[in-house]
Design an enzyme around this catalytic site. Structure first.
Site, PDB file in Angstrom:
ATOM      1  N   LYS A 264      32.374  57.957  34.687  1.00 32.36           N
ATOM      2  CA  LYS A 264      31.569  56.998  35.456  1.00 32.36           C
ATOM      3  C   LYS A 264      31.536  57.632  36.943  1.00 32.36           C
ATOM      4  CE  LYS A 264      33.203  52.746  35.676  1.00 32.36           C
ATOM      5  NZ  LYS A 264      33.740  51.590  35.870  1.00 32.36           N
TER       6      LYS A 264
ATOM      7  N   LYS B 205      43.585  56.047  35.831  1.00 33.69           N
ATOM      8  CA  LYS B 205      44.035  54.622  35.208  1.00 33.69           C
ATOM      9  C   LYS B 205      45.412  54.359  35.316  1.00 33.69           C
ATOM     10  CE  LYS B 205      41.436  51.048  34.472  1.00 33.69           C
ATOM     11  NZ  LYS B 205      40.279  50.809  35.130  1.00 33.69           N
TER      12      LYS B 205
ATOM     13  N   PRO C 127      41.763  47.004  41.664  1.00 37.40           N
ATOM     14  CA  PRO C 127      42.006  45.806  40.610  1.00 37.40           C
ATOM     15  C   PRO C 127      41.408  46.088  39.393  1.00 37.40           C
ATOM     16  CG  PRO C 127      40.948  44.930  42.993  1.00 37.40           C
ATOM     17  CD  PRO C 127      40.741  46.518  42.720  1.00 37.40           C
ATOM     18  N   ASP C 128      42.010  45.670  38.285  1.00 33.67           N
ATOM     19  CA  ASP C 128      41.533  45.570  36.969  1.00 33.67           C
ATOM     20  C   ASP C 128      41.772  44.412  36.388  1.00 33.67           C
ATOM     21  OD1 ASP C 128      41.425  47.019  34.028  1.00 33.67           O
ATOM     22  OD2 ASP C 128      40.155  47.790  35.192  1.00 33.67           O
TER      23      ASP C 128
ATOM     24  N   SER D  86      34.571  42.814  43.854  1.00 31.48           N
ATOM     25  CA  SER D  86      33.393  43.876  43.719  1.00 31.48           C
ATOM     26  C   SER D  86      32.708  43.056  42.563  1.00 31.48           C
ATOM     27  CB  SER D  86      34.077  45.123  43.226  1.00 31.48           C
ATOM     28  OG  SER D  86      34.792  44.962  41.830  1.00 31.48           O
TER      29      SER D  86
ATOM     30  N   GLY E 150      33.482  35.567  33.048  1.00 30.18           N
ATOM     31  CA  GLY E 150      34.219  35.652  34.065  1.00 30.18           C
ATOM     32  C   GLY E 150      33.520  35.933  35.435  1.00 30.18           C
TER      33      GLY E 150
ATOM     34  N   ALA F  76      33.424  41.020  28.577  1.00 29.89           N
ATOM     35  CA  ALA F  76      34.933  40.663  28.374  1.00 29.89           C
ATOM     36  C   ALA F  76      35.496  42.014  28.513  1.00 29.89           C
ATOM     37  CB  ALA F  76      34.984  39.712  27.193  1.00 29.89           C
TER      38      ALA F  76
ATOM     39  N   ALA G 201      29.198  44.971  31.068  1.00 28.07           N
ATOM     40  CA  ALA G 201      30.076  45.259  32.049  1.00 28.07           C
ATOM     41  C   ALA G 201      31.217  45.733  31.430  1.00 28.07           C
ATOM     42  CB  ALA G 201      30.104  44.026  33.146  1.00 28.07           C
ATOM     43  N   ALA G 202      31.678  45.296  30.580  1.00 29.21           N
ATOM     44  CA  ALA G 202      32.955  45.640  29.949  1.00 29.21           C
ATOM     45  C   ALA G 202      33.033  47.248  29.732  1.00 29.21           C
ATOM     46  CB  ALA G 202      32.901  45.103  28.467  1.00 29.21           C
TER      47      ALA G 202
END
Length: 368
Positions: free
Chosen positions: A67, A79, A118-119, A150, A185, A240, A261-262
């Protein structure tokens, strides 16, 4: 000797810690620091085993590497996973603050080689607590000098990816297309809003009754959770959790394109090739959801203005167009094409010695 798959990860560094008092295990995995300090969010979740948590952290860290590279951000991939002994909503605040403080200590010991944000199950308030112990954190609240959520920028990036994909498919605009959003979400609801404003017909799915009530009020059609992967649509938007598309699903998915977006949408390596052979356009998730990284890393780590963040997010469509062009010219699937673009940038990275926690020339790291 036959090795367990958890031992075959080829990233740069794994850090683990267990806290007996809370029963929590901590994992930080740095996949690559070739482009700059590794960056990736902190995910808090329950896992069936420690090995499963390790695997998840490794997959997510690898996704962050590509990414950052394909998005031309001067950071590597990493991560964090906090493996919880109970659901997050069953952990009291004092215990949660202890967990976050221990996690912050782990991050600080890496001396800037890893930054987190955040995650799943972590938010800006949690990043504020982590920031009490270490400076290597983004996604703080606005009150603490952070860029705030974000979510909107992530939604905007997915929306730009949808528009680029519609053009690639020869469909023109989103007006009149059917878009199925899985997960309402903060990001998924934003994607639904933007697509609806562009004239798309929205089908939505979620497990939360309040979110579904919101969708009904807006006139969106509700799809049952068990029917998501068998409902015909023009664009399927998984927003999700990841691992939605395995080979079996890829063989049958009744959609013209997948743009969501997942993270880690593909559950196995063969799914992308199957979609390619069926002429289902897959927009790689590590390209489409980069808007969140532009917002958090750009604003808090690199000192970008809102205008720069917006411009880079809108450029996601251009990046996808390049991915689609490479895939067509090489008759390869789009996931492979996007990884080729990422690898090219990593391989041409400046090989001159670089201080471990510094950024490449031309990138500014603000004082936090």
């Amino acid at each position: 000797m036959r090795l367990d798959k958890t031992l075959c990860w080829d990233g740069e560094l794994t850090v683990t810690r267990h806290d007996r008092e809370t029963g929590v295990s901590f994992i930080i995995r740095l996949d690559s620091t070739r482009l700059g300090p590794a960056a990736g969010g902190t995910r808090a979740a329950q896992y069936a085993s420690f090995g499963e948590a390790l695997d998840d952290a490794g997959r997510l860290a690898g996704a962050m590497t590509v990414k950052m590279a394909v998005s031309n951000l001067p950071m590597g991939g990493g991560k964090s996973v906090i493996a919880l002994p109970a659901p997050r909503n069953e952990i009291d605040q004092d215990t949660w603050e202890r967990i976050l403080t221990l996690h912050a200590e782990n991050i600080d010991k890496l001396a800037g080689n890893y930054w987190t944000g955040p995650d799943v199950n972590t938010n800006s308030s949690d990043m504020d607590i982590i920031n009490d112990t270490t400076e290597f954190v983004f996604g703080r609240s606005a009150a603490r000098g952070g860029a705030g959520s974000s979510a909107f920028n992530t939604s905007l990036g997915v929306f730009e990816a949808m528009k680029a994909t519609a053009v690639h498919r020869g469909l023109g605009t989103l007006d009149g297309l059917t878009v199925l959003v899985q997960g309402l979400g903060a990001v998924g609801s934003g994607v639904a809003d933007l697509a609806s404003q562009a004239g798309a017909r929205l089908l939505v799915a979620d497990t939360d009754s309040e979110r579904l009530a919101w969708a009904r009020q807006l006139g969106h059609a509700i799809v049952g959770i068990d029917d998501v992967l068998t409902t015909p649509c023009d664009i399927f938007a998984p927003c999700a959790m990841g691992g939605v598309l395995d080979s079996a699903v890829a063989c049958e998915l009744p959609a013209s394109a997948v743009v969501g977006a997942a993270n880690n949408v593909l559950a196995d390596d063969a799914a992308a090739e199957i979609l390619h052979k069926r002429d289902v356009t897959y927009a790689p998730d590590f390209v489409t959801n980069a808007g969140g990284a532009f917002h958090l890393v750009g604003r808090e780590v690199l000192g970008w203005s809102e205008e720069t963040v917006g411009a880079r997010t809108r450029g996601i469509g251009d990046t996808l167009a390049e991915v689609y062009s490479l895939a067509e010219s090489g008759d390869i699937d789009t996931d492979r094409a996007a990884r080729i673009l990422a690898r090219r940038r990593i391989e041409t990275a400046d090989s001159a010695p670089r201080r471990a926690n510094s950024f490449p020339e031309g990138s500014e790291m603000p004082v936090l």
